[in-house]
Design an enzyme around this catalytic site. Structure first.
Site, PDB file in Angstrom:
ATOM      1  N   HIS A 146       0.844  -1.192   0.000  1.00  0.00           N
ATOM      2  CA  HIS A 146       0.000   0.000   0.000  1.00  0.00           C
ATOM      3  C   HIS A 146       0.886   1.252   0.000  1.00  0.00           C
ATOM      4  O   HIS A 146       2.094   1.178   0.200  1.00  0.00           O
ATOM      5  CB  HIS A 146      -0.992   0.024   1.180  1.00  0.00           C
ATOM      6  N   GLU A 173      -1.257  -4.948  11.343  1.00  0.00           N
ATOM      7  CA  GLU A 173      -0.477  -4.463  10.203  1.00  0.00           C
ATOM      8  C   GLU A 173       0.951  -5.017  10.305  1.00  0.00           C
ATOM      9  O   GLU A 173       1.559  -5.434   9.320  1.00  0.00           O
ATOM     10  CB  GLU A 173      -0.459  -2.932  10.217  1.00  0.00           C
ATOM     11  N   CYS A 199       6.301   5.936   4.483  1.00  0.00           N
ATOM     12  CA  CYS A 199       5.084   5.218   4.067  1.00  0.00           C
ATOM     13  C   CYS A 199       4.392   5.934   2.899  1.00  0.00           C
ATOM     14  O   CYS A 199       3.444   5.414   2.314  1.00  0.00           O
ATOM     15  CB  CYS A 199       4.109   5.087   5.225  1.00  0.00           C
ATOM     16  N   ASP A 219      -4.855 -10.558  -1.186  1.00  0.00           N
ATOM     17  CA  ASP A 219      -3.564 -11.227  -0.994  1.00  0.00           C
ATOM     18  C   ASP A 219      -2.659 -11.045  -2.209  1.00  0.00           C
ATOM     19  O   ASP A 219      -3.068 -11.301  -3.342  1.00  0.00           O
ATOM     20  CB  ASP A 219      -3.793 -12.720  -0.712  1.00  0.00           C
ATOM     21  N   HIS A 220      -1.432 -10.596  -1.941  1.00  0.00           N
ATOM     22  CA  HIS A 220      -0.436 -10.343  -2.989  1.00  0.00           C
ATOM     23  C   HIS A 220      -0.928  -9.305  -4.001  1.00  0.00           C
ATOM     24  O   HIS A 220      -0.725  -9.429  -5.207  1.00  0.00           O
ATOM     25  CB  HIS A 220       0.003 -11.653  -3.672  1.00  0.00           C
ATOM     26  N   HIS A 273       3.208  -5.230   3.690  1.00  0.00           N
ATOM     27  CA  HIS A 273       3.121  -5.825   5.033  1.00  0.00           C
ATOM     28  C   HIS A 273       2.642  -7.263   4.953  1.00  0.00           C
ATOM     29  O   HIS A 273       1.940  -7.649   4.016  1.00  0.00           O
ATOM     30  CB  HIS A 273       2.110  -5.059   5.897  1.00  0.00           C
ATOM     31  N   HIS A 288       4.926   0.232  -0.300  1.00  0.00           N
ATOM     32  CA  HIS A 288       5.675  -0.743   0.500  1.00  0.00           C
ATOM     33  C   HIS A 288       4.662  -1.782   0.946  1.00  0.00           C
ATOM     34  O   HIS A 288       3.464  -1.632   0.708  1.00  0.00           O
ATOM     35  CB  HIS A 288       6.339  -0.054   1.704  1.00  0.00           C
TER      36      HIS A 288
END
Ligand SMILES: [Zn+2]
Ligand SMILES: [Zn+2]
Length: 273
Positions: A150, A258, A169, A215-216, A177, A175
């Site tokens: 994100h 997170e 960020c 996801d991904h 998580h 970047h």
């Protein structure tokens, strides 16, 4: 009022099986848990009590007394047992995590002295626990995982303001998580199945509605629900809750890790119930 907690660990075996049902129906409803030969877990029980401070001793209650009372009960009745076969209550009631926590509450709460039972939380493993406080309801929390990228950037702020507020960020390339998502449902255990939710169904719902989409992926670029939104974890938790709520009628809350250090939860509109 002060709150304190003591953890007690034990191992037990169980099997999920309704004798009146066919083997096919048991397998369909309970999946792998329907194996009549049983399977086992290393349970962790957190016992949280509350009470007033004793000015003389400087404690509410001796945690060793909690350990002796609850640990003694568990050692005598549950630890090392095949619950369905060796425990009179669980011969009749399926020893789901929900039913075990309800049973322990009823046994422990009346026996406490100098304090009141506030919450029992029973971890079946690191991605499933049930918990109970006062009242008839029990909560069940299932943990899921997704990895996503994100970028923290609000359209309502200038580039300079975004950079000042979000620092690295705000990196234009984003970047990522390893997110862990706690989905909590609430209810009274079904008198036949001992469950407050069909876990297989819950897993399918979260997989289809959330994980498949998140996801991904890059939340800002790939997930339409974040169009025009800044995908902070507060916003991600809220978006996930709003996406799940129409599909899970007893949804209680969504918790989002997170990182191991940053945790966010959302109970839906209004105050936490
Ligand atoms: Zn099990
Ligand atoms: Zn981040």
């Amino acid at each position: 009022m002060l709150y304190l907690s003591r953890r007690i660990d034990f191992s037990a075996m169980h099997s999920y099986h309704v004798p009146e049902w066919t083997a096919e129906k048991n397998e369909q409803v309970f999946g792998l848990c329907s194996n009549l030969n049983g399977h086992g877990h290393d349970y962790k029980l957190e016992v949280m009590v509350k009470g007033e401070l004793n000015d003389e001793s400087g404690i509410v209650v001796n945690t060793v007394d909690i350990k002796d009372l609850v640990g003694g009960l568990i050692e005598e009745e549950l630890d090392g047992k095949y619950l369905n076969r060796e425990h009179p209550y669980f011969v009749k009631n399926i020893p789901t995590t929900e039913n075990i926590v309800m049973y322990l509450w009823d046994k422990v709460a009346p026996q406490l002295e100098d304090c009141t039972l506030h919450r029992l939380r029973l971890h079946e493993n690191s991605y499933l626990f049930s918990e109970k406080g006062e009242g008839k309801l029990v909560n069940l929390t299932r943990k899921y995982h997704f990895s996503a990228a994100h970028r923290l950037h609000s359209d309502k702020l200038s580039d300079e303001e975004n950079l000042a507020l979000f620092g690295k960020c705000n990196n234009p390339h984003g970047h990522g998580h390893n997110y862990y998502l706690d989905v909590t449902v609430t209810g009274e255990p079904d008198s036949t199945t001992g469950m407050i939710v069909d876990l297989g169904q819950l897993d399918e719902t979260v997989e289809a509605i959330i994980l498949k989409k998140f996801d991904h992926k890059h939340l800002n670029l790939d997930v339409e629900e974040f169009a025009g939104l800044n995908p902070t974890s507060e916003v991600v938790a809220k978006v996930i809750y709003d996406m799940l709520a129409p599909h899970i009628n007893n949804l209680y809350k969504v918790g989002l890790w997170e990182t191991e250090k940053n945790y966010f939860e959302y109970f839906g509109p209004g105050e936490a119930k």
